[in-house]
Write a protein that holds these residues in place. Structure first.
Motif, PDB file in Angstrom:
ATOM      1  N   LEU A 483      -3.761 -25.398  -8.924  1.00 49.97           N
ATOM      2  CA  LEU A 483      -3.065 -24.136  -8.795  1.00 49.97           C
ATOM      3  C   LEU A 483      -4.073 -23.014  -8.988  1.00 49.97           C
ATOM      4  O   LEU A 483      -4.835 -23.010  -9.970  1.00 49.97           O
ATOM      5  N   ASN A 484      -4.098 -22.061  -8.071  1.00 47.03           N
ATOM      6  CA  ASN A 484      -4.998 -20.918  -8.148  1.00 47.03           C
ATOM      7  C   ASN A 484      -4.181 -19.642  -8.003  1.00 47.03           C
ATOM      8  O   ASN A 484      -3.447 -19.481  -7.034  1.00 47.03           O
ATOM      9  N   VAL A 485      -4.320 -18.741  -8.967  1.00 45.94           N
ATOM     10  CA  VAL A 485      -3.566 -17.488  -8.972  1.00 45.94           C
ATOM     11  C   VAL A 485      -4.545 -16.322  -9.088  1.00 45.94           C
ATOM     12  O   VAL A 485      -5.417 -16.320  -9.968  1.00 45.94           O
ATOM     13  N   ASN A 486      -4.404 -15.339  -8.204  1.00 44.64           N
ATOM     14  CA  ASN A 486      -5.187 -14.111  -8.288  1.00 44.64           C
ATOM     15  C   ASN A 486      -4.262 -12.925  -8.088  1.00 44.64           C
ATOM     16  O   ASN A 486      -3.396 -12.952  -7.205  1.00 44.64           O
ATOM     17  N   GLY A 487      -4.441 -11.898  -8.893  1.00 43.70           N
ATOM     18  CA  GLY A 487      -3.604 -10.712  -8.769  1.00 43.70           C
ATOM     19  C   GLY A 487      -4.360  -9.465  -9.175  1.00 43.70           C
ATOM     20  O   GLY A 487      -5.323  -9.533  -9.943  1.00 43.70           O
ATOM     21  N   THR A 488      -3.943  -8.327  -8.640  1.00 44.90           N
ATOM     22  CA  THR A 488      -4.545  -7.042  -8.989  1.00 44.90           C
ATOM     23  C   THR A 488      -3.439  -6.044  -9.315  1.00 44.90           C
ATOM     24  O   THR A 488      -2.472  -5.908  -8.561  1.00 44.90           O
ATOM     25  N   ILE A 489      -3.585  -5.382 -10.454  1.00 44.12           N
ATOM     26  CA  ILE A 489      -2.690  -4.306 -10.860  1.00 44.12           C
ATOM     27  C   ILE A 489      -3.487  -3.001 -10.790  1.00 44.12           C
ATOM     28  O   ILE A 489      -4.526  -2.866 -11.447  1.00 44.12           O
ATOM     29  N   VAL A 490      -3.020  -2.058  -9.989  1.00 39.26           N
ATOM     30  CA  VAL A 490      -3.677  -0.751  -9.885  1.00 39.26           C
ATOM     31  C   VAL A 490      -2.945   0.224 -10.801  1.00 39.26           C
ATOM     32  O   VAL A 490      -1.745   0.436 -10.658  1.00 39.26           O
ATOM     33  N   GLY A 502      -7.058  20.640  -7.310  1.00 39.25           N
ATOM     34  CA  GLY A 502      -6.155  19.756  -8.026  1.00 39.25           C
ATOM     35  C   GLY A 502      -6.351  18.322  -7.601  1.00 39.25           C
ATOM     36  O   GLY A 502      -7.133  18.017  -6.682  1.00 39.25           O
ATOM     37  N   THR A 503      -5.664  17.420  -8.268  1.00 36.63           N
ATOM     38  CA  THR A 503      -5.776  15.989  -7.972  1.00 36.63           C
ATOM     39  C   THR A 503      -4.402  15.432  -7.620  1.00 36.63           C
ATOM     40  O   THR A 503      -3.366  16.035  -7.919  1.00 36.63           O
ATOM     41  N   TYR A 504      -4.429  14.272  -6.991  1.00 35.55           N
ATOM     42  CA  TYR A 504      -3.196  13.542  -6.727  1.00 35.55           C
ATOM     43  C   TYR A 504      -3.485  12.055  -6.837  1.00 35.55           C
ATOM     44  O   TYR A 504      -4.602  11.600  -6.595  1.00 35.55           O
ATOM     45  N   ASP A 505      -2.468  11.301  -7.245  1.00 39.46           N
ATOM     46  CA  ASP A 505      -2.600   9.862  -7.475  1.00 39.46           C
ATOM     47  C   ASP A 505      -1.912   9.120  -6.332  1.00 39.46           C
ATOM     48  O   ASP A 505      -0.712   9.289  -6.103  1.00 39.46           O
ATOM     49  N   CYS A 506      -2.681   8.298  -5.595  1.00 42.63           N
ATOM     50  CA  CYS A 506      -2.142   7.561  -4.455  1.00 42.63           C
ATOM     51  C   CYS A 506      -1.705   6.149  -4.814  1.00 42.63           C
ATOM     52  O   CYS A 506      -1.404   5.344  -3.917  1.00 42.63           O
ATOM     53  N   LYS A 507      -1.660   5.833  -6.097  1.00 40.77           N
ATOM     54  CA  LYS A 507      -1.168   4.523  -6.525  1.00 40.77           C
ATOM     55  C   LYS A 507       0.265   4.330  -6.040  1.00 40.77           C
ATOM     56  O   LYS A 507       1.139   5.157  -6.293  1.00 40.77           O
ATOM     57  N   GLY A 508       0.507   3.242  -5.305  1.00 40.16           N
ATOM     58  CA  GLY A 508       1.844   2.951  -4.813  1.00 40.16           C
ATOM     59  C   GLY A 508       2.286   3.795  -3.646  1.00 40.16           C
ATOM     60  O   GLY A 508       3.467   3.795  -3.307  1.00 40.16           O
ATOM     61  N   LEU A 509       1.326   4.512  -2.999  1.00 38.38           N
ATOM     62  CA  LEU A 509       1.687   5.424  -1.919  1.00 38.38           C
ATOM     63  C   LEU A 509       0.880   5.123  -0.647  1.00 38.38           C
ATOM     64  O   LEU A 509      -0.090   4.371  -0.671  1.00 38.38           O
ATOM     65  N   HIS A 510       1.300   5.753   0.457  1.00 44.50           N
ATOM     66  CA  HIS A 510       0.560   5.741   1.709  1.00 44.50           C
ATOM     67  C   HIS A 510       0.911   7.014   2.455  1.00 44.50           C
ATOM     68  O   HIS A 510       1.862   7.715   2.105  1.00 44.50           O
ATOM     69  N   LYS A 520       0.957  -1.093  -6.113  1.00 48.65           N
ATOM     70  CA  LYS A 520       0.663  -1.168  -7.543  1.00 48.65           C
ATOM     71  C   LYS A 520       0.307  -2.598  -7.954  1.00 48.65           C
ATOM     72  O   LYS A 520      -0.445  -2.800  -8.915  1.00 48.65           O
ATOM     73  N   PHE A 521       0.841  -3.575  -7.232  1.00 42.11           N
ATOM     74  CA  PHE A 521       0.550  -4.967  -7.565  1.00 42.11           C
ATOM     75  C   PHE A 521       0.524  -5.791  -6.291  1.00 42.11           C
ATOM     76  O   PHE A 521       1.350  -5.607  -5.397  1.00 42.11           O
ATOM     77  N   ARG A 522      -0.442  -6.663  -6.192  1.00 43.71           N
ATOM     78  CA  ARG A 522      -0.462  -7.652  -5.120  1.00 43.71           C
ATOM     79  C   ARG A 522      -1.073  -8.923  -5.670  1.00 43.71           C
ATOM     80  O   ARG A 522      -1.890  -8.900  -6.598  1.00 43.71           O
ATOM     81  N   ASP A 545       3.396  -5.564  -3.051  1.00 37.74           N
ATOM     82  CA  ASP A 545       4.446  -4.709  -3.621  1.00 37.74           C
ATOM     83  C   ASP A 545       4.878  -3.635  -2.624  1.00 37.74           C
ATOM     84  O   ASP A 545       4.140  -3.279  -1.699  1.00 37.74           O
ATOM     85  N   SER A 546       6.060  -3.087  -2.847  1.00 38.07           N
ATOM     86  CA  SER A 546       6.532  -1.985  -2.014  1.00 38.07           C
ATOM     87  C   SER A 546       5.681  -0.735  -2.260  1.00 38.07           C
ATOM     88  O   SER A 546       5.103  -0.561  -3.338  1.00 38.07           O
ATOM     89  N   VAL A 547       5.582   0.112  -1.260  1.00 36.44           N
ATOM     90  CA  VAL A 547       4.876   1.388  -1.392  1.00 36.44           C
ATOM     91  C   VAL A 547       5.775   2.489  -0.841  1.00 36.44           C
ATOM     92  O   VAL A 547       6.583   2.259   0.057  1.00 36.44           O
TER      93      VAL A 547
END
Length: 638
Positions: A483-490, A502-510, A520-522, A545-547
Motif C-alpha cells: 500500500l502506497n499513500v501520498n497526499g499534499t495539504i496546501v 495587497g495580497t490574495y490567497d489562491c488556496k482552493g481557488l482558480h 486544498k488537498f489531493r 478536492d473541490s475548488v
C-alpha cells in the motif's frame, strides 16, 4: 568498459507525435470592422436601413459575429519531433574519487498548421461587392486587384457558396525548434580514505564538485497570415522570434556525519551545497543550502533544510514577441452591469456616451491583453524551509510528514489584467496600461487591450504538508500486498502581484487571476498485489478536492460578479487499474485502464477560466479530460 577505471556510455532517444485537434467553427468574430457599401447588391432594403446606408456611396463600419457553420470546424494540425543524445565517460581514480564527464544535445522540432479559419483581409474583399450587369462581383475582382475573389453573401439565409468559403478560408503555418546543449563534469569522493572524519562518526565526510555549461536556443518562424494577425479566430498575431543564452555553473556539495551509533543519536549529520551561475544575458546568481538530519533511534528520523534558490528567465520569457492574447473576465465593469461608476470608468478611457453600453461586454468572456517577452528580466529568487519526520516502526512500514514554506520574490510574471483594470478604476493606478479602442471596448478591436508583458514584480508564498505512507504485507504462498499513500495539504498560496497593492490567497481557488486550480488537498492511494506467478496488479485512487472560482473570494483583488453555476468545480475521484506480466526475464507485457469509471471533468464557463491554461471549459492538466483510456505496452531487454 575501456579499462577498469574508464567506462564509456551513450544514450540516444527519438520521439515523434502528430495530433489533429478540431475545435468550434471559425468565422467572423466580433472585433475587426468591415466596410459595407450602400452599393452592395446583396443587401436588402432592410439591411441598408438598419446599417444606416441611406444613399449611393455611403459606407458603414460593421463588426460581424457569425460562425462558419457551412464550412465546419477549425483544425490545428500539430507535430513535434525530438532527438536527444548523451555521451560520457565515468569511472574512478586513486581508489577514492568517482568522476563523470558528459555532453548532451537535444532538439525539439515543432510545426503547426491552422486550417479552415477565415482571412480578415480576404473577408473584407468578399464583403465589398458591386453590381456588374446584374451579377454581384467583388470590387477587387472588377478592378483586377484580386481575380480570385468570390462574394461572401451572409445577408440572406442559405446563400453562402462553397466557392466563397474556399476563397476566404485560409491556412496558417508556423514552425520552430528548441535546442539545448549541456557539457559538464563532476568529481565525488569519501574523504575517510584520507582519514578525514569525525571521531564520533563511523563514515567519513563526502564531497562533490562540478562544472557545467548549458546553452538554450529558441526559434519560431510564422507565415504572413499568423504574423499579421489575419486569422479571424486567432486572438491576435503570432510573431516569429529567435533568441538564445548560455549559462556556466560551478558547484560543490558536502555531507558530514557528526555522530553515529550513540545514545539519542543513532545518526546526526549535516549537508550543504552552493552553486554559482553566470548567464550570457548579463545575469549572475548564487544558490546555496543547508540541511540537518537527526535520528535519535533507528525508527525515528527528523530532517530540516534551508535552500536559497534562483531561477533565471527561460528563452520564452526573454524573447517571445509581443502580441495580443486573450484573458478571461465575466464582464467589463463599465459595461451593462455598471459595476463601476462613470467617473471611475472615465479613468480607463470610457466616455459618458459609452458608459453602460452592453457592447463593452465580450459575449465570449474574452478580452485582449498585450503579452510577450522582456530581455531585461532579472532572475527570480526563493527561500525554502522544510521540516519533516520519518517513522519506520518496522522494516515493512514507513510514514513521512514534511512541512514546507517557500517564499519567492522578483517573480517573472505579468500584471494580471483584471487587477490592472481594478486598480485603474479604484485609484487611478496603472491606467497607462489600459487602452480602449475607438468604441470603448477592451476586446472588439486589436487596439483595445491591457498591457501585460513579462516583468519582475510579483511575490509568492506557499506552505503546506506532504504526507506519505508505505506498507508491505507478505502472503504465504501468494506473494505480497503493498500500500502506497501520498497526499499534499496546501495551507497557503499567497500572491502579491504588485508591490503595495495587497495580497490574495489562491488556496482552493482558480480563475483568470489565480490560474490553474490549487486544491486544498489531493492524494493518490495505490494498492499492489505482487503475485508469485510473475504478474503484478494494481488499483490506484486519485482524489482532487473541490475548488471555487476566485470570484467567490471576499478579497477585493479577486471578488467579482459570477454566475452560480460557475462558483465551484466539484471534487473528482479517479480509479485506475494496471497490470504487468513478466513473460520472461527479458520480455514484459503491461496494460491498464485509467479513469476506469469514465468520470467527466468539472466544467465551467470559459470566461471564468485562466485563459492560458483552460481548454474545453476545464483544466486538462489537472483533471482527466479524455475519459476512460486503455493502454498496453511491451518491453524487451537485450
Amino acid at each position: 568498459d575501456l579499462n577498469e577505471n574508464v567506462n564509456l556510455y551513450t544514450e540516444f532517444s527519438f520521439h515523434d507525435d502528430h495530433t489533429v485537434a478540431q475545435i468550434a467553427p471559425g468565422g467572423l468574430f466580433l472585433g475587426p470592422t468591415y466596410n459595407i457599401s450602400f452599393d452592395n447588391p446583396l443587401l436588402s432594403a432592410d439591411w441598408r436601413r438598419d446599417l444606416g446606408l441611406l444613399n449611393s456611396g455611403d459606407t458603414a463600419g460593421v463588426s460581424i459575429g457569425r460562425r462558419n457553420i457551412e464550412g465546419g470546424g477549425r483544425q490545428d494540425d500539430i507535430r513535434h519531433t525530438s532527438f536527444r543524445t548523451v555521451i560520457g565517460l565515468k569511472g574512478e581514480f586513486a581508489k577514492v574519487w568517482n568522476y563523470d564527464v558528459f555532453m548532451q544535445t537535444a532538439k525539439v522540432i515543432y510545426q503547426q498548421t491552422g486550417k479552415n479559419d477565415f482571412s480578415i483581409a480576404r473577408t473584407q474583399k468578399a464583403l465589398d461587392v458591386v453590381n456588374v450587369n446584374g451579377v454581384p462581383q467583388c470590387r477587387s475582382f472588377v478592378d483586377g486587384s484580386d481575380l480570385n475573389c468570390v462574394p461572401y453573401n451572409l445577408w440572406s439565409l442559405g446563400k453562402i457558396t462553397p466557392a466563397a468559403l474556399n476563397y476566404i478560408s485560409i491556412p496558417g503555418f508556423q514552425k520552430g525548434s528548441t535546442d539545448q546543449t549541456i557539457a559538464g563534469g563532476t568529481i565525488s569522493g569519501d574523504l575517510s580514505n584520507y582519514g578525514i572524519k569525525l571521531p564520533t562518526a563511523k563514515n567519513g565526510i563526502g564531497v562533490a564538485f562540478g562544472v557545467e555549461q548549458r546553452t538554450e536556443k529558441l526559434q519560431l518562424d510564422t507565415d504572413s497570415v499568423y504574423s499579421t494577425g489575419d486569422l479571424a479566430g486567432g486572438g491576435g498575431a503570432i510573431i516569429g522570434v529567435e533568441g538564445k543564452y548560455t549559462v556556466k555553473d560551478i558547484f560543490a556539495e558536502v555531507r558530514a556525519p557528526l555522530i553515529e551509533g550513540a545514545p539519542l543519536a543513532h545518526l546526526l549529520s549535516v549537508n550543504g551545497s552552493v552553486r554559482h551561475s553566470d548567464y550570457s544575458i548579463n545575469q549572475k546568481t548564487n544558490s546555496y543550502g543547508f540541511g540537518i538530519e537527526w535520528a535519535p533511534v533507528q525508527q525515528i528520523r527528523a530532517r530540516g533544510s534551508y535552500q536559497k534558490a534562483a531561477r533565471a528567465a527561460n528563452v520564452h520569457e526573454l524573447f517571445d514577441a509581443q502580441a495580443n492574447a486573450l484573458f478571461g473576465a465575466n464582464s467589463d465593469p463599465c459595461g451593462a452591469s455598471k459595476a463601476a461608476t462613470a467617473a471611475q470608468c472615465a479613468r480607463t478611457g470610457v466616455t459618458a456616451a459609452q458608459y453602460g453600453n452592453a457592447l463593452l461586454d465580450s459575449p465570449a468572456g474574452q478580452y485582449n491583453a498585450l503579452t510577450g517577452g522582456n530581455s531585461t528580466l532579472r532572475p527570480e529568487s526563493s527561500d525554502s524551509y522544510t521540516f519533516g519526520l520519518v517513522f519506520e516502526p518496522m522494516r515493512n512500514m514507513s510514514a513521512t510528514a514534511d512541512f514546507f514554506d517557500i517564499k519567492l520574490k522578483d517573480v517573472i510574471s505579468t500584471l494580471p489584467p483584471n487587477i490592472v483594470l481594478q486598480q485603474c478604476l479604484a485609484s487611478g493606478n496603472f491606467c497607462d496600461l489600459v487602452h480602449r479602442d475607438a468604441l470603448g471596448t477592451l476586446w472588439l478591436q486589436p487596439t483595445g487591450r491591457i498591457v501585460a508583458t513579462n516583468i519582475n514584480i510579483a511575490a509568492v508564498r506557499t506552505s503546506g504538508f506532504d504526507l506519505g505512507f508505505n506498507y508491505l504485507h507478505k502472503l504465504e504462498g501468494y506473494g505480497a500486498l503493498s500500500l502506497n499513500v501520498n497526499g499534499t495539504i496546501v495551507t497557503k498560496l499567497e500572491n502579491e502581484p504588485i508591490p503595495g497593492v495587497g495580497t490574495y490567497d489562491c488556496k482552493g481557488l482558480h480563475g483568470p487571476t489565480c490560474g490553474v486550480p490549487t486544491p486544498k488537498f489531493r492524494s493518490k492511494i495505490r494498492g499492489t498485489w505482487a503475485t508469485p506467478w510473475n504478474v503484478d496488479v494494481a488499483l490506484t485512487w486519485r482524489h482532487i478536492d473541490s475548488v471555487s472560482n476566485e470570484g467567490t473570494s471576499s478579497n477585493p483583488l479577486l471578488n467579482g460578479p459570477l454566475n452560480s453555476i460557475d462558483q465551484t468545480m466539484t471534487a473528482r475521484n479517479y480509479f485506475d487499474i494496471s497490470g504487468a506480466w513478466s513473460v520472461t526475464k527479458q520480455f514484459t507485457l503491461r496494460g491498464g485502464i485509467n479513469n476506469l469509471l469514465d468520470k467527466d471533468p468539472p466544467i465551467v464557463n470559459s470566461g471564468t477560466l485562466a485563459a492560458a491554461f483552460g481548454n474545453g471549459n476545464t483544466y486538462p492538466q489537472v483533471y482527466d479530460a479524455l475519459g476512460r483510456r486503455v493502454f498496453v505496452n511491451a518491453t524487451y531487454k537485450f
